[in-house]
Design a protein around this motif. Structure first.
Motif, PDB file in Angstrom:
ATOM      1  N   LEU A  65     -25.511   6.421 -11.063  1.00  0.00           N
ATOM      2  CA  LEU A  65     -25.713   6.102  -9.637  1.00  0.00           C
ATOM      3  C   LEU A  65     -25.046   4.782  -9.273  1.00  0.00           C
ATOM      4  O   LEU A  65     -24.433   4.657  -8.206  1.00  0.00           O
ATOM      5  CB  LEU A  65     -27.208   6.037  -9.321  1.00  0.00           C
ATOM      6  N   LEU A  66     -25.159   3.804 -10.156  1.00  0.00           N
ATOM      7  CA  LEU A  66     -24.533   2.501  -9.895  1.00  0.00           C
ATOM      8  C   LEU A  66     -23.011   2.613  -9.883  1.00  0.00           C
ATOM      9  O   LEU A  66     -22.336   1.942  -9.101  1.00  0.00           O
ATOM     10  CB  LEU A  66     -24.992   1.482 -10.937  1.00  0.00           C
ATOM     11  N   GLU A  67     -22.482   3.496 -10.709  1.00  0.00           N
ATOM     12  CA  GLU A  67     -21.035   3.716 -10.719  1.00  0.00           C
ATOM     13  C   GLU A  67     -20.598   4.407  -9.425  1.00  0.00           C
ATOM     14  O   GLU A  67     -19.603   4.014  -8.805  1.00  0.00           O
ATOM     15  CB  GLU A  67     -20.641   4.554 -11.933  1.00  0.00           C
ATOM     16  N   MET A  68     -21.355   5.418  -8.999  1.00  0.00           N
ATOM     17  CA  MET A  68     -21.022   6.116  -7.745  1.00  0.00           C
ATOM     18  C   MET A  68     -21.059   5.164  -6.553  1.00  0.00           C
ATOM     19  O   MET A  68     -20.282   5.300  -5.617  1.00  0.00           O
ATOM     20  CB  MET A  68     -21.990   7.273  -7.495  1.00  0.00           C
ATOM     21  N   ASP A  69     -21.981   4.205  -6.586  1.00  0.00           N
ATOM     22  CA  ASP A  69     -22.125   3.245  -5.486  1.00  0.00           C
ATOM     23  C   ASP A  69     -21.148   2.077  -5.584  1.00  0.00           C
ATOM     24  O   ASP A  69     -21.154   1.195  -4.732  1.00  0.00           O
ATOM     25  CB  ASP A  69     -23.556   2.707  -5.432  1.00  0.00           C
ATOM     26  N   GLY A  70     -20.334   2.038  -6.645  1.00  0.00           N
ATOM     27  CA  GLY A  70     -19.344   0.981  -6.776  1.00  0.00           C
ATOM     28  C   GLY A  70     -19.881  -0.336  -7.301  1.00  0.00           C
ATOM     29  O   GLY A  70     -19.188  -1.353  -7.253  1.00  0.00           O
ATOM     30  N   VAL A  71     -21.096  -0.337  -7.831  1.00  0.00           N
ATOM     31  CA  VAL A  71     -21.663  -1.563  -8.391  1.00  0.00           C
ATOM     32  C   VAL A  71     -21.159  -1.755  -9.820  1.00  0.00           C
ATOM     33  O   VAL A  71     -20.863  -2.868 -10.244  1.00  0.00           O
ATOM     34  CB  VAL A  71     -23.210  -1.539  -8.362  1.00  0.00           C
ATOM     35  N   LEU A  72     -21.055  -0.655 -10.562  1.00  0.00           N
ATOM     36  CA  LEU A  72     -20.530  -0.678 -11.923  1.00  0.00           C
ATOM     37  C   LEU A  72     -19.264   0.156 -11.992  1.00  0.00           C
ATOM     38  O   LEU A  72     -19.058   1.048 -11.170  1.00  0.00           O
ATOM     39  CB  LEU A  72     -21.558  -0.120 -12.921  1.00  0.00           C
ATOM     40  N   ALA A  73     -18.441  -0.158 -12.969  1.00  0.00           N
ATOM     41  CA  ALA A  73     -17.217   0.606 -13.198  1.00  0.00           C
ATOM     42  C   ALA A  73     -17.099   0.882 -14.696  1.00  0.00           C
ATOM     43  O   ALA A  73     -17.507   0.066 -15.516  1.00  0.00           O
ATOM     44  CB  ALA A  73     -16.003  -0.175 -12.711  1.00  0.00           C
TER      45      ALA A  73
END
Length: 130
Positions: A65-73
């Motif tokens: 979810l954090l990756e989808m939201d651009g917080v993590l890569a």
């Protein structure tokens, strides 16, 4: 960062908020406050799951979810890192506190506490915090 996994996250097992959501919100807050900086490597799913006694799928869901939201890569060879992003404005950072305050307000109402008592307690807690 991996040495501090247990300190990075705090899971409330008795909370009505799902554990994956707790992880997501904590990472968002840490990133917005600048405690997690762009490029910082995140602990692996296995490290977090092991140190917090969580199901790895729970941690994986939070990271996804954090990756989808651009917080993590996802970085090849590095695992998950904090994504490049514009620093959050103070108003945006304050908004990240809303879910915790809504839960606290609900508990205060259930305990039939008056707002002044709750606000005084909150102010005291803010001053005592490290």
């Amino acid at each position: 960062m991996t040495d501090h996994t247990a300190n990075l996250f705090s899971i409330a097992t008795g909370s009505s908020e799902p554990i994956y959501r707790q992880l997501v919100e904590q990472v968002r807050r840490l990133a917005a406050a600048g405690q997690l900086k762009p490029g910082d490597a995140m602990p692996s799913v296995r490290e977090i799951a092991s140190s917090l006694a969580l199901n790895p799928m729970t941690v994986s869901k939070a990271y996804g979810l954090l990756e989808m939201d651009g917080v993590l890569a996802r970085r090849r060879g590095l695992g998950m890192v904090v994504a490049d992003f514009a620093p959050a404005k103070p108003a945006d950072r304050a908004e990240l506190l809303r879910p915790a305050l809504e839960r606290a307000a609900l508990e205060a109402r259930q305990l039939e506490l008056d707002p002044d008592t709750v606000l005084t307690l909150f102010a005291t807690i803010l001053k005592e915090a490290p």
